[in-house]
Design a protein around this motif. Sequence first.
Motif, short mmCIF file in Angstrom:
data_model
loop_
_atom_site.label_atom_id
_atom_site.label_comp_id
_atom_site.label_asym_id
_atom_site.label_seq_id
_atom_site.Cartn_x
_atom_site.Cartn_y
_atom_site.Cartn_z
N GLU A 195 -4.43 -4.65 -5.63
CA GLU A 195 -4.98 -4.09 -5.18
C GLU A 195 -4.10 -2.98 -6.60
O GLU A 195 -4.09 -0.96 -6.65
CB GLU A 195 -4.58 -2.88 -3.87
N SER B 43 0.71 -1.47 -0.04
CA SER B 43 0.01 0.00 -0.24
C SER B 43 0.77 0.99 -0.09
O SER B 43 0.27 2.37 -1.19
CB SER B 43 -0.88 -0.14 1.12
N GLY C 173 -10.39 -2.38 -2.19
CA GLY C 173 -9.56 -2.07 -1.88
C GLY C 173 -9.60 -0.03 -2.26
O GLY C 173 -10.64 -0.72 -3.71
N GLN D 153 -9.77 -0.12 -6.47
CA GLN D 153 -10.78 -0.30 -7.21
C GLN D 153 -11.26 -0.02 -7.20
O GLN D 153 -12.61 0.10 -8.02
CB GLN D 153 -10.53 -1.75 -6.54
#
Length: 419
Positions: free
Chosen positions: A238, A199, A296, A299
């Motif tokens: 993601e 992330s 996520g 998305q």
Amino acid sequence: MDEALLRRLTPSVITVLVRRGADFAAAEDAVQDALVEALRVRPADPSPGSADPSLGLGSADSSPGSGSGDPSPGSRPGPAGGEPIRDAKGWLITVAWRKFLDAARADTARRRREDRVEEEPRPGPAPAVDDTLQLYFLCAHPSLTPASAVALTLRAVGGLTTRQIAEAYLVPEPTMAQRISRAKRTVSGVRFDRPGDVSTVLRVLYLVFNEGYSGDVDLAAEAIRLTRQLAAAVDHPEVAGLLALMLLHHARRPARTAPDGSLVPLAEQDRSRWDTGAIAEGIGILQGALARDRLGEFQAQAAIAALHADAPTAEETDWVQIVEWYDELAGLTDSPVVRLNRAVAVGEADGPRAGLAALAELDPALPRRDAVAAHLHERDGDLATAARLYAEAARKATNLAERDHLTRRAARLNARRSP
């Protein structure tokens, strides 16, 4: 000279040197020196059995210091012993490792490392293992500021020069060089033996994408390239979501500005200028990610972008479904910016007064809140309030193009109100 190939190879060559014992800063410096060497060498005339000219890397004996006898630092034979270069990655690894050894031997403070790496590996095919993913994690390390992480990613993973990065961010080259040097020192002691945070990497790439274009480097296109590379290295929904989001936004780029450089709002864009190929690719990637049922934020953002891209006209946009996706996104991030954009969608789906009611829940100091309020008041027919808010938003805008756009909006409404 195929500079694009060299840039693609940069991250994997850096990671090979780190695996062999070089610290990150020294490895990155050595690879940059090797790239300079590669760009200096010119391809030889193609002949049967010669190196692939598309590599743009000449023959091995074109490198300086090639010859016979016991080589001293800076005067070793070419990486392929006089043979044409057939493996660009292997050539870069060999030259970069050689540059690292030369620097280590010249620095008395690195005697211990010199003892450890004295035995130079013999040239040969480049290893098939690609540790580029670890380099992404390193360049997005939590100890770095976002600005430093972006600069280091563009340098080490993207293979851009300090000058190119400085021009893209409109700062002096010495300033960017200091930023990159500090970032390299910060992560030099970080080991490559732990998985990183995907992330964090995605947020760094998204920052790169949002910078757009300036100088001779298109950062939006560069961010897409790096995200494609990341998607090839890690199977994560993601990552696919971010790539889809970038493609869908980038597809609208040709229609975002008028010939005079002014901004064109989404509703007023000429959709025939949108890149339908990029839209189709983005939607396909998004559908594959959503099918994995691990939603996520990227998305969700891509789903919203896909609904805009899928509408033949602005009037046919499925605003009800867009509000539903903003609800999903707000649940994932609880971001004030998401709620601001949701208020716009609510205003389109349920009417401007419903949008203003959603907006009233947000902090009045939130950036762009005045612009959204102006848009909703304009749709509600309150032109005086809308003009005043557009002018206020223009005064607060940090981007010149946005400031001009908001000023024009205010002037247009004031002109409509005049007798």
